[in-house]
Scaffold this motif. Structure first.
Motif: not given
Length: 275
Positions: A1-5
């Motif tokens: 899933m997409p990076s939290p950054s």
């Protein structure tokens, strides 16, 4: 899933796209890569689009492309902004020049084309090669993406001549209408034209790709000081900072005139640099 950054709206849209695409066609999207402003550290919430390249497991049949379009339409209904703009290719497509890539499913500002060429160009390929953000699939390494600096220069030179010159002619023909119209539209045109042309001049002058913000900073030093007010105005609009300079606040027509004059100058300066 997409990076939290990643910015929240980017995580949201990318995640929603992958979920919808996987429901529509399980196993089809085996790679998802982001490029554009995000990779330059120049993403501006509320103004930047999300630029993506999806890598597919194979060339999809027509009914599968239709389901992919429906998945993107679902994303647009639930999350209309920022735009989720991009294209769907195979890994083999990326290893050769964009000119050899067939028409592919693509989308720009929620206009889905089952077969089109939106984003199929050397800039997209070079941005992937220089460092895409990987959200699914293996990271792109040397040899995974075609890159040719001579072809990139030729494309950029041709883009000034074949796209921006005609676009400028249309802007000039509608100058009065733009100046008298909604402020937001006029400001958007200033940002689009000034920074868009400056990006190409930067590439031709330095041999390096840059973001719209980087292009504006380049223009502040590459051109005479008389152009600084309109370049700073374009950067201000992009950054969503404060109000226009006093001259542009009280005389919107001046913004349009200065935009046209700058773009005409910068196009010719870029063309003189040669492909």
């Amino acid at each position: 899933m997409p990076s939290p950054s990643l910015p929240p709206e980017v995580r949201r849209s990318a995640g929603a796209y992958l979920e919808a695409a996987d429901r529509a066609a399980p196993g089809l999207v085996e790679g998802l890569y982001l490029h554009g402003s995000l990779t330059y550290g120049d993403y501006r919430p509320g103004r930047s689009d999300i630029d993506f390249v999806a890598v597919l497991s194979g060339r999809p049949a027509g009914h599968v492309v239709q389901r992919l379009g429906e998945a993107l339409a679902e994303l647009g209904r639930h999350h209309p902004r920022p735009y989720f703009d991009g294209l769907h290719v195979t890994r083999a497509d990326l290893t050769g020049p964009p000119a050899d890539c067939p028409d592919v499913p693509c989308i720009g500002e929620w206009e889905f084309q089952p077969v089109g060429r939106f984003g199929v160009n050397p800039v997209t390929w070079h941005e992937l090669a220089r460092g895409a953000i990987t959200l699914r699939g293996p990271r792109l390494g040397p040899g995974d993406v075609w890159a040719d600096e001579t072809a990139l220069r030729a494309y950029s030179h041709g883009n000034l001549r074949d796209y921006w010159r005609p676009a400028l002619a249309k802007l000039r023909a509608g100058e009065g209408t733009v100046a008298a119209g909604p402020t937001e539209r006029a400001q958007g045109l200033t940002e689009w034209f000034v920074l868009g042309v400056a990006r190409l001049h930067h590439l031709l002058a330095t041999g390096r790709l840059t973001s719209k913000g980087g292009a504006g900073r380049h223009a502040l030093t590459a051109f005479d000081t008389e152009w600084r007010p309109i370049v700073n105005e374009a950067l201000r609009i992009r950054n969503g900072a404060g109000t226009s300079a006093p001259g542009y606040d009280t005389d919107p027509a001046a913004r349009v005139r200065d935009t046209i004059a700058f773009v005409e100058m910068a196009i010719e300066a870029g063309l003189r640099l040669g492909p």
